[in-house]
Design a protein around this motif. Structure first.
Motif, PDB file in Angstrom:
ATOM      1  N   LEU A   6      10.746  23.199   2.415  1.00  0.00           N
ATOM      2  CA  LEU A   6      11.185  22.801   4.181  1.00  0.00           C
ATOM      3  C   LEU A   6      11.074  22.041   4.279  1.00  0.00           C
ATOM      4  O   LEU A   6      11.621  21.632   5.250  1.00  0.00           O
ATOM      5  CB  LEU A   6       9.466  23.625   4.603  1.00  0.00           C
ATOM      6  N   VAL A   7      11.337  21.050   3.390  1.00  0.00           N
ATOM      7  CA  VAL A   7      12.179  19.762   4.630  1.00  0.00           C
ATOM      8  C   VAL A   7      13.629  19.381   4.672  1.00  0.00           C
ATOM      9  O   VAL A   7      13.714  20.288   3.690  1.00  0.00           O
ATOM     10  CB  VAL A   7      11.829  19.110   2.578  1.00  0.00           C
ATOM     11  N   ASN A   8      13.247  18.321   5.656  1.00  0.00           N
ATOM     12  CA  ASN A   8      14.556  18.123   6.815  1.00  0.00           C
ATOM     13  C   ASN A   8      15.678  17.112   6.121  1.00  0.00           C
ATOM     14  O   ASN A   8      16.773  16.666   6.026  1.00  0.00           O
ATOM     15  CB  ASN A   8      14.634  18.239   7.469  1.00  0.00           C
ATOM     16  N   TYR A   9      14.224  16.110   5.358  1.00  0.00           N
ATOM     17  CA  TYR A   9      14.703  14.489   5.002  1.00  0.00           C
ATOM     18  C   TYR A   9      14.106  13.978   4.444  1.00  0.00           C
ATOM     19  O   TYR A   9      12.883  14.152   3.806  1.00  0.00           O
ATOM     20  CB  TYR A   9      15.016  13.809   6.724  1.00  0.00           C
ATOM     21  N   THR A  10      14.526  13.360   3.332  1.00  0.00           N
ATOM     22  CA  THR A  10      13.726  12.490   2.773  1.00  0.00           C
ATOM     23  C   THR A  10      14.512  11.155   2.278  1.00  0.00           C
ATOM     24  O   THR A  10      15.483  10.363   2.669  1.00  0.00           O
ATOM     25  CB  THR A  10      14.457  13.050   1.156  1.00  0.00           C
ATOM     26  N   ARG A  11      13.277  10.395   2.547  1.00  0.00           N
ATOM     27  CA  ARG A  11      13.133   8.705   1.898  1.00  0.00           C
ATOM     28  C   ARG A  11      12.233   8.669   1.386  1.00  0.00           C
ATOM     29  O   ARG A  11      11.137   8.691   1.753  1.00  0.00           O
ATOM     30  CB  ARG A  11      13.791   8.355   3.420  1.00  0.00           C
ATOM     31  N   ILE A  12      12.711   8.175   0.406  1.00  0.00           N
ATOM     32  CA  ILE A  12      11.048   8.238  -1.138  1.00  0.00           C
ATOM     33  C   ILE A  12      10.930   6.067  -0.663  1.00  0.00           C
ATOM     34  O   ILE A  12      11.642   5.567  -0.902  1.00  0.00           O
ATOM     35  CB  ILE A  12      11.769   7.824  -2.254  1.00  0.00           C
ATOM     36  N   SER A  13       9.758   6.426  -0.471  1.00  0.00           N
ATOM     37  CA  SER A  13       8.824   5.183   0.192  1.00  0.00           C
ATOM     38  C   SER A  13       8.625   4.615  -1.846  1.00  0.00           C
ATOM     39  O   SER A  13       8.066   4.899  -2.492  1.00  0.00           O
ATOM     40  CB  SER A  13       7.248   5.558   0.077  1.00  0.00           C
ATOM     41  N   PRO A  14       8.372   3.007  -1.711  1.00  0.00           N
ATOM     42  CA  PRO A  14       8.157   2.759  -3.376  1.00  0.00           C
ATOM     43  C   PRO A  14       7.005   2.585  -3.025  1.00  0.00           C
ATOM     44  O   PRO A  14       6.381   1.897  -4.568  1.00  0.00           O
ATOM     45  CB  PRO A  14       8.923   1.411  -2.415  1.00  0.00           C
ATOM     46  N   ASN A  15       6.173   2.576  -1.769  1.00  0.00           N
ATOM     47  CA  ASN A  15       4.982   2.796  -2.585  1.00  0.00           C
ATOM     48  C   ASN A  15       3.871   4.168  -2.723  1.00  0.00           C
ATOM     49  O   ASN A  15       3.754   5.275  -2.716  1.00  0.00           O
ATOM     50  CB  ASN A  15       3.610   2.922  -1.217  1.00  0.00           C
ATOM     51  N   LYS A  16       4.053   4.326  -4.244  1.00  0.00           N
ATOM     52  CA  LYS A  16       3.773   5.609  -4.821  1.00  0.00           C
ATOM     53  C   LYS A  16       2.846   4.978  -6.603  1.00  0.00           C
ATOM     54  O   LYS A  16       3.635   3.763  -6.977  1.00  0.00           O
ATOM     55  CB  LYS A  16       4.437   6.387  -4.872  1.00  0.00           C
ATOM     56  N   ASN A  17       1.971   5.894  -6.904  1.00  0.00           N
ATOM     57  CA  ASN A  17       2.272   5.908  -8.408  1.00  0.00           C
ATOM     58  C   ASN A  17       2.572   6.903  -9.455  1.00  0.00           C
ATOM     59  O   ASN A  17       2.561   8.283  -8.786  1.00  0.00           O
ATOM     60  CB  ASN A  17       0.838   6.127  -8.839  1.00  0.00           C
ATOM     61  N   SER A  18       3.299   6.824 -10.338  1.00  0.00           N
ATOM     62  CA  SER A  18       4.448   7.983 -10.437  1.00  0.00           C
ATOM     63  C   SER A  18       3.927   7.768 -12.550  1.00  0.00           C
ATOM     64  O   SER A  18       3.984   6.746 -12.836  1.00  0.00           O
ATOM     65  CB  SER A  18       5.323   8.042 -10.775  1.00  0.00           C
ATOM     66  N   VAL A  36       5.767  11.332  16.292  1.00  0.00           N
ATOM     67  CA  VAL A  36       7.937  10.810  15.395  1.00  0.00           C
ATOM     68  C   VAL A  36       8.702  12.131  15.391  1.00  0.00           C
ATOM     69  O   VAL A  36       8.163  13.480  15.302  1.00  0.00           O
ATOM     70  CB  VAL A  36       7.499  10.292  13.791  1.00  0.00           C
ATOM     71  N   THR A  37       9.438  11.632  14.608  1.00  0.00           N
ATOM     72  CA  THR A  37      10.428  13.266  13.541  1.00  0.00           C
ATOM     73  C   THR A  37      10.118  12.616  12.343  1.00  0.00           C
ATOM     74  O   THR A  37       9.565  11.972  11.681  1.00  0.00           O
ATOM     75  CB  THR A  37      11.922  13.254  14.555  1.00  0.00           C
ATOM     76  N   ALA A  38      10.961  13.136  11.281  1.00  0.00           N
ATOM     77  CA  ALA A  38      10.708  13.565   9.765  1.00  0.00           C
ATOM     78  C   ALA A  38      11.048  12.056  10.093  1.00  0.00           C
ATOM     79  O   ALA A  38      10.780  11.581   9.015  1.00  0.00           O
ATOM     80  CB  ALA A  38      11.413  14.683   9.006  1.00  0.00           C
ATOM     81  N   TYR A  39      12.609  11.983  11.098  1.00  0.00           N
ATOM     82  CA  TYR A  39      13.456  10.872  10.397  1.00  0.00           C
ATOM     83  C   TYR A  39      12.163   9.425  10.307  1.00  0.00           C
ATOM     84  O   TYR A  39      12.754   8.778   9.762  1.00  0.00           O
ATOM     85  CB  TYR A  39      14.644  10.782  11.089  1.00  0.00           C
ATOM     86  N   SER A  40      11.969   9.410  12.053  1.00  0.00           N
ATOM     87  CA  SER A  40      11.156   8.568  12.123  1.00  0.00           C
ATOM     88  C   SER A  40       9.859   8.398  11.139  1.00  0.00           C
ATOM     89  O   SER A  40       9.855   6.526  11.131  1.00  0.00           O
ATOM     90  CB  SER A  40      11.516   8.223  14.212  1.00  0.00           C
ATOM     91  N   GLY A  41       9.427   9.285  10.575  1.00  0.00           N
ATOM     92  CA  GLY A  41       8.477   9.153   9.874  1.00  0.00           C
ATOM     93  C   GLY A  41       8.539   7.923   9.205  1.00  0.00           C
ATOM     94  O   GLY A  41       7.517   7.327   8.326  1.00  0.00           O
TER      95      GLY A  41
END
Length: 314
Positions: A6-18, A36-41
């Motif tokens: 369902l994702v329309n936009y992706t920008r991966i945050s550096p703030n995570k644990n992987s 917000v929208t997906a983009y602005s959020g």
């Protein structure tokens, strides 16, 4: 581990644990505090700057879906590492004031997204206990997941009362969809506890419905001008996107020399009969306003409407 289609936009945050250190058996829904929208959020400074926060998904006011942190990874969202390691966290576009209401587009897409998350992670039952201790101590059975909220882990109101009061129905609706049942409660409603200064029109405006909608779900309310603090009423979920209306009550003093009539409704028509008269100098609490023609009317906390032309704020 996949992510939602369902994702329309992706920008991966550096703030995570992987990667995350726990299987996904929790969903945590947040309010973004902004429409917000997906983009602005996904592009908010807190998410894109190192050392800030993040979430797995953002649901926009328009129903768009953004991916900030992949499901295989833990987001930094709920002020609880243990919760976020086992949860998919979702930020929902919302108003900037309490109760932080969402649009219908956002709410409906949230249901779709949560259902999709559960389906892909082998979850067939979503549970809302509404209690922190019970939820955190509950041993999930195979195929079960629980809803949690940010306010349990930090001194915050998140996800706001609008979404918080919908948690039980979100869990029920997602579980219904996962079971393949075609039955659906109609109308969907939340339970609201009346607070000081509330009127049905003020409450209806906050939730994007009408007073008539509320009365239809609450046959015990015989007089719409008589509700009391602590009373629990049912409020239907808006079926279309309606910008939430908020009104800040204020005090007004009567300035008319001969007094000011209080009417049953705003205006001077046949349904606006005079209830009583307020003498000059009377101070009353205005809890709502309405424009009738070119004249602004105010609803007073004790019931009835007055013409604001003959008052002054105090």
């Amino acid at each position: 581990m996949s992510n939602s289609a369902l994702v329309n936009y992706t920008r991966i945050s550096p703030n995570k644990n992987s990667p995350r250190n726990h299987i996904i058996d929790t969903i945590t829904i947040h309010c973004f505090v902004g429409q917000v929208t997906a983009y602005s959020g996904c592009n908010c400074k807190n998410f894109i700057n190192s050392g800030g926060g993040s979430c797995n998904y953002v649901v926009g006011h328009d129903g768009s879906v953004g991916l900030c942190v992949e499901e295989k990874d833990r987001s930094w969202c709920s002020d609880s590492p243990s919760n976020d390691h086992r949860a998919v966290t979702i930020e929902c576009a919302s108003d900037t004031k309490s109760p932080y209401a969402t649009t219908a587009e956002c709410y409906n897409k949230l249901l779709d997204l949560v259902t999709d998350i559960c389906q892909r992670n082998g979850i067939n039952r979503l549970i809302w206990f509404g209690d922190k201790s019970r939820t955190l101590s509950y041993q999930r059975q195979s195929g079960e997941a629980c809803l949690t909220v940010h306010r349990w882990f930090a001194n915050k109101s998140c996800p706001g009362d609008y979404l918080y009061n919908l948690m039980g129905q979100i869990a029920d609706e997602v579980t219904r969809r996962l079971s393949g049942s075609s039955e659906k409660e109609n109308p969907t409603y939340i339970e609201y506890t009346v607070k000081r200064g509330d009127t049905l029109s003020v409450i209806a405006g906050k939730y994007g419905v009408t007073v008539s909608d509320i009365l239809a779900l609450n046959p015990s309310i015989k007089d719409p001008n008589k509700i009391y603090v602590g009373q629990i009423i049912k409020i239907p979920v808006a079926t279309k996107a309606v910008p939430a209306y908020y009104f800040s009550p204020y005090n007004a003093k009567v300035t008319a020399k001969s007094g000011l009539n209080v009417r049953a409704a705003a205006g001077t028509g046949k349904n606006c009969k005079i209830i009583k008269c307020l003498v000059k100098g009377t101070v009353c609490r205005i809890v709502d306003e309405k424009l009738v023609g070119l004249v602004k009317w105010g609803q007073i906390s004790t019931g009835g409407w007055i013409c604001l032309t003959y008052t002054t704020r105090v």
